[in-house]
Design a protein around this motif. Structure first.
Motif, PDB file in Angstrom:
ATOM      1  N   LEU A  25       0.828  -1.200   0.000  1.00 22.38           N
ATOM      2  CA  LEU A  25       0.000   0.000   0.000  1.00 22.38           C
ATOM      3  C   LEU A  25       0.867   1.257   0.000  1.00 22.38           C
ATOM      4  O   LEU A  25       0.571   2.227  -0.700  1.00 22.38           O
ATOM      5  N   LEU A  26       1.961   1.226   0.752  1.00 27.00           N
ATOM      6  CA  LEU A  26       2.857   2.389   0.786  1.00 27.00           C
ATOM      7  C   LEU A  26       3.542   2.598  -0.561  1.00 27.00           C
ATOM      8  O   LEU A  26       3.699   3.736  -1.018  1.00 27.00           O
ATOM      9  N   LEU A  27       3.952   1.503  -1.210  1.00 32.44           N
ATOM     10  CA  LEU A  27       4.599   1.633  -2.514  1.00 32.44           C
ATOM     11  C   LEU A  27       3.611   2.115  -3.575  1.00 32.44           C
ATOM     12  O   LEU A  27       3.960   2.937  -4.422  1.00 32.44           O
ATOM     13  N   ALA A  28       2.395   1.617  -3.526  1.00 31.97           N
ATOM     14  CA  ALA A  28       1.380   2.067  -4.475  1.00 31.97           C
ATOM     15  C   ALA A  28       1.038   3.541  -4.251  1.00 31.97           C
ATOM     16  O   ALA A  28       0.848   4.300  -5.207  1.00 31.97           O
ATOM     17  N   THR A  29       0.979   3.950  -3.000  1.00 34.64           N
ATOM     18  CA  THR A  29       0.701   5.346  -2.684  1.00 34.64           C
ATOM     19  C   THR A  29       1.832   6.247  -3.167  1.00 34.64           C
ATOM     20  O   THR A  29       1.585   7.328  -3.707  1.00 34.64           O
ATOM     21  N   SER A  30       3.070   5.802  -3.001  1.00 35.39           N
ATOM     22  CA  SER A  30       4.195   6.615  -3.476  1.00 35.39           C
ATOM     23  C   SER A  30       4.194   6.715  -4.994  1.00 35.39           C
ATOM     24  O   SER A  30       4.526   7.755  -5.552  1.00 35.39           O
ATOM     25  N   PHE A  31       3.812   5.641  -5.664  1.00 32.72           N
ATOM     26  CA  PHE A  31       3.714   5.667  -7.127  1.00 32.72           C
ATOM     27  C   PHE A  31       2.652   6.670  -7.567  1.00 32.72           C
ATOM     28  O   PHE A  31       2.881   7.496  -8.447  1.00 32.72           O
ATOM     29  N   GLY A  32       1.488   6.609  -6.935  1.00 38.35           N
ATOM     30  CA  GLY A  32       0.413   7.538  -7.265  1.00 38.35           C
ATOM     31  C   GLY A  32       0.763   8.978  -6.938  1.00 38.35           C
ATOM     32  O   GLY A  32       0.447   9.896  -7.706  1.00 38.35           O
ATOM     33  N   ALA A  33       1.421   9.183  -5.807  1.00 42.77           N
ATOM     34  CA  ALA A  33       1.811  10.539  -5.424  1.00 42.77           C
ATOM     35  C   ALA A  33       2.847  11.100  -6.393  1.00 42.77           C
ATOM     36  O   ALA A  33       2.793  12.285  -6.750  1.00 42.77           O
ATOM     37  N   SER A  34       3.772  10.266  -6.822  1.00 36.77           N
ATOM     38  CA  SER A  34       4.776  10.709  -7.786  1.00 36.77           C
ATOM     39  C   SER A  34       4.115  11.102  -9.106  1.00 36.77           C
ATOM     40  O   SER A  34       4.453  12.136  -9.694  1.00 36.77           O
ATOM     41  N   LEU A  35       3.150  10.295  -9.563  1.00 31.68           N
ATOM     42  CA  LEU A  35       2.415  10.652 -10.778  1.00 31.68           C
ATOM     43  C   LEU A  35       1.653  11.965 -10.598  1.00 31.68           C
ATOM     44  O   LEU A  35       1.647  12.820 -11.489  1.00 31.68           O
ATOM     45  N   TYR A  36       1.020  12.106  -9.456  1.00 28.46           N
ATOM     46  CA  TYR A  36       0.246  13.319  -9.183  1.00 28.46           C
ATOM     47  C   TYR A  36       1.133  14.557  -9.208  1.00 28.46           C
ATOM     48  O   TYR A  36       0.810  15.555  -9.866  1.00 28.46           O
ATOM     49  N   PHE A  37       2.253  14.511  -8.502  1.00 33.58           N
ATOM     50  CA  PHE A  37       3.106  15.687  -8.427  1.00 33.58           C
ATOM     51  C   PHE A  37       3.768  15.997  -9.762  1.00 33.58           C
ATOM     52  O   PHE A  37       4.013  17.156 -10.082  1.00 33.58           O
ATOM     53  N   MET A  38       4.053  14.970 -10.543  1.00 34.81           N
ATOM     54  CA  MET A  38       4.652  15.236 -11.852  1.00 34.81           C
ATOM     55  C   MET A  38       3.636  15.835 -12.811  1.00 34.81           C
ATOM     56  O   MET A  38       3.980  16.702 -13.617  1.00 34.81           O
ATOM     57  N   THR A  39       2.385  15.383 -12.739  1.00 36.94           N
ATOM     58  CA  THR A  39       1.375  15.989 -13.610  1.00 36.94           C
ATOM     59  C   THR A  39       1.040  17.410 -13.159  1.00 36.94           C
ATOM     60  O   THR A  39       0.638  18.235 -13.980  1.00 36.94           O
ATOM     61  N   ARG A  40       1.230  17.709 -11.886  1.00 37.42           N
ATOM     62  CA  ARG A  40       1.046  19.082 -11.405  1.00 37.42           C
ATOM     63  C   ARG A  40       2.142  20.003 -11.948  1.00 37.42           C
ATOM     64  O   ARG A  40       1.962  21.210 -12.014  1.00 37.42           O
ATOM     65  N   LYS A  41       3.293  19.440 -12.309  1.00 36.82           N
ATOM     66  CA  LYS A  41       4.379  20.216 -12.911  1.00 36.82           C
ATOM     67  C   LYS A  41       4.225  20.310 -14.426  1.00 36.82           C
ATOM     68  O   LYS A  41       5.184  20.585 -15.125  1.00 36.82           O
ATOM     69  N   ASN A  42       3.028  20.014 -14.923  1.00 36.97           N
ATOM     70  CA  ASN A  42       2.712  20.074 -16.355  1.00 36.97           C
ATOM     71  C   ASN A  42       3.480  19.046 -17.181  1.00 36.97           C
ATOM     72  O   ASN A  42       3.888  19.321 -18.300  1.00 36.97           O
ATOM     73  N   VAL A  43       3.685  17.856 -16.627  1.00 44.01           N
ATOM     74  CA  VAL A  43       4.261  16.749 -17.370  1.00 44.01           C
ATOM     75  C   VAL A  43       3.097  15.883 -17.830  1.00 44.01           C
ATOM     76  O   VAL A  43       2.174  15.611 -17.065  1.00 44.01           O
ATOM     77  N   LYS A  44       3.112  15.463 -19.084  1.00 44.93           N
ATOM     78  CA  LYS A  44       2.042  14.618 -19.602  1.00 44.93           C
ATOM     79  C   LYS A  44       2.004  13.308 -18.832  1.00 44.93           C
ATOM     80  O   LYS A  44       3.018  12.824 -18.336  1.00 44.93           O
ATOM     81  N   LEU A  45       0.816  12.724 -18.734  1.00 45.46           N
ATOM     82  CA  LEU A  45       0.624  11.529 -17.925  1.00 45.46           C
ATOM     83  C   LEU A  45       1.462  10.353 -18.425  1.00 45.46           C
ATOM     84  O   LEU A  45       2.041   9.621 -17.627  1.00 45.46           O
ATOM     85  N   GLY A  46       1.567  10.171 -19.721  1.00 48.66           N
ATOM     86  CA  GLY A  46       2.368   9.071 -20.269  1.00 48.66           C
ATOM     87  C   GLY A  46       3.842   9.211 -19.920  1.00 48.66           C
ATOM     88  O   GLY A  46       4.497   8.251 -19.492  1.00 48.66           O
ATOM     89  N   LYS A  47       4.365  10.413 -20.091  1.00 48.00           N
ATOM     90  CA  LYS A  47       5.769  10.672 -19.765  1.00 48.00           C
ATOM     91  C   LYS A  47       6.003  10.544 -18.265  1.00 48.00           C
ATOM     92  O   LYS A  47       7.011   9.986 -17.834  1.00 48.00           O
ATOM     93  N   ALA A  48       5.054  11.030 -17.470  1.00 46.35           N
ATOM     94  CA  ALA A  48       5.173  10.914 -16.015  1.00 46.35           C
ATOM     95  C   ALA A  48       5.158   9.453 -15.580  1.00 46.35           C
ATOM     96  O   ALA A  48       5.893   9.062 -14.673  1.00 46.35           O
ATOM     97  N   THR A  49       4.333   8.633 -16.229  1.00 44.74           N
ATOM     98  CA  THR A  49       4.278   7.214 -15.893  1.00 44.74           C
ATOM     99  C   THR A  49       5.591   6.522 -16.216  1.00 44.74           C
ATOM    100  O   THR A  49       6.102   5.729 -15.416  1.00 44.74           O
ATOM    101  N   ILE A  50       6.160   6.823 -17.372  1.00 46.99           N
ATOM    102  CA  ILE A  50       7.436   6.196 -17.753  1.00 46.99           C
ATOM    103  C   ILE A  50       8.556   6.622 -16.810  1.00 46.99           C
ATOM    104  O   ILE A  50       9.362   5.801 -16.373  1.00 46.99           O
ATOM    105  N   ILE A  51       8.606   7.899 -16.473  1.00 44.50           N
ATOM    106  CA  ILE A  51       9.646   8.384 -15.554  1.00 44.50           C
ATOM    107  C   ILE A  51       9.464   7.773 -14.171  1.00 44.50           C
ATOM    108  O   ILE A  51      10.433   7.356 -13.523  1.00 44.50           O
ATOM    109  N   THR A  52       8.225   7.666 -13.707  1.00 51.39           N
ATOM    110  CA  THR A  52       7.953   7.084 -12.395  1.00 51.39           C
ATOM    111  C   THR A  52       8.307   5.603 -12.377  1.00 51.39           C
ATOM    112  O   THR A  52       8.888   5.109 -11.402  1.00 51.39           O
ATOM    113  N   LEU A  53       7.981   4.873 -13.442  1.00 45.11           N
ATOM    114  CA  LEU A  53       8.373   3.468 -13.529  1.00 45.11           C
ATOM    115  C   LEU A  53       9.892   3.321 -13.549  1.00 45.11           C
ATOM    116  O   LEU A  53      10.442   2.395 -12.947  1.00 45.11           O
ATOM    117  N   GLY A  54      10.577   4.236 -14.235  1.00 43.36           N
ATOM    118  CA  GLY A  54      12.044   4.213 -14.234  1.00 43.36           C
ATOM    119  C   GLY A  54      12.606   4.428 -12.845  1.00 43.36           C
ATOM    120  O   GLY A  54      13.561   3.758 -12.435  1.00 43.36           O
TER     121      GLY A  54
END
Length: 103
Positions: A25-54
């Motif tokens: 649950l903590l790892l999933a939450t960190s993944f979601g939070a990372s996606l959220y904060f990156m999309t708040r920085k105007n990063v597209k969702l696809g690019k944010a997902t790839i960077i977060t997975l990396g």
């Protein structure tokens, strides 16, 4: 990260593998939070997902290497008895760095 550390230090010696070892649950939450904060920085969702997975993979590789070197299941390090807790700490830290510095 504090919750993962506490989870790794409070592993019971009577039944070390009785519960869930990896705080999913903590790892999933960190993944979601990372996606959220990156999309708040105007990063597209696809690019944010790839960077977060990396970042997730990089944290897992570094965490596995450190855990292999420390062998916390044999000799506890700073009270951590669980190898998964060490790997999870590095994953959470890499997710934190990815969400802060990459875009």
């Amino acid at each position: 990260m504090v919750l993962t550390f506490v989870n790794g230090t409070t592993t019971s010696s009577v039944a070390p593998y009785a519960g869930a070892d990896v705080p999913g649950l903590l790892l999933a939450t960190s993944f979601g939070a990372s996606l959220y904060f990156m999309t708040r920085k105007n990063v597209k969702l696809g690019k944010a997902t790839i960077i977060t997975l990396g970042g997730l993979v990089a944290g897992a590789v570094v965490g596995s290497a450190v855990e292999n070197w420390l062998q916390v299941d044999i000799v506890p390090f700073l009270g951590i008895h669980s190898p998964a807790a060490v790997v999870s700490e590095f994953i959470l830290f890499s997710q934190f760095l990815v969400s802060l510095y990459l875009r």
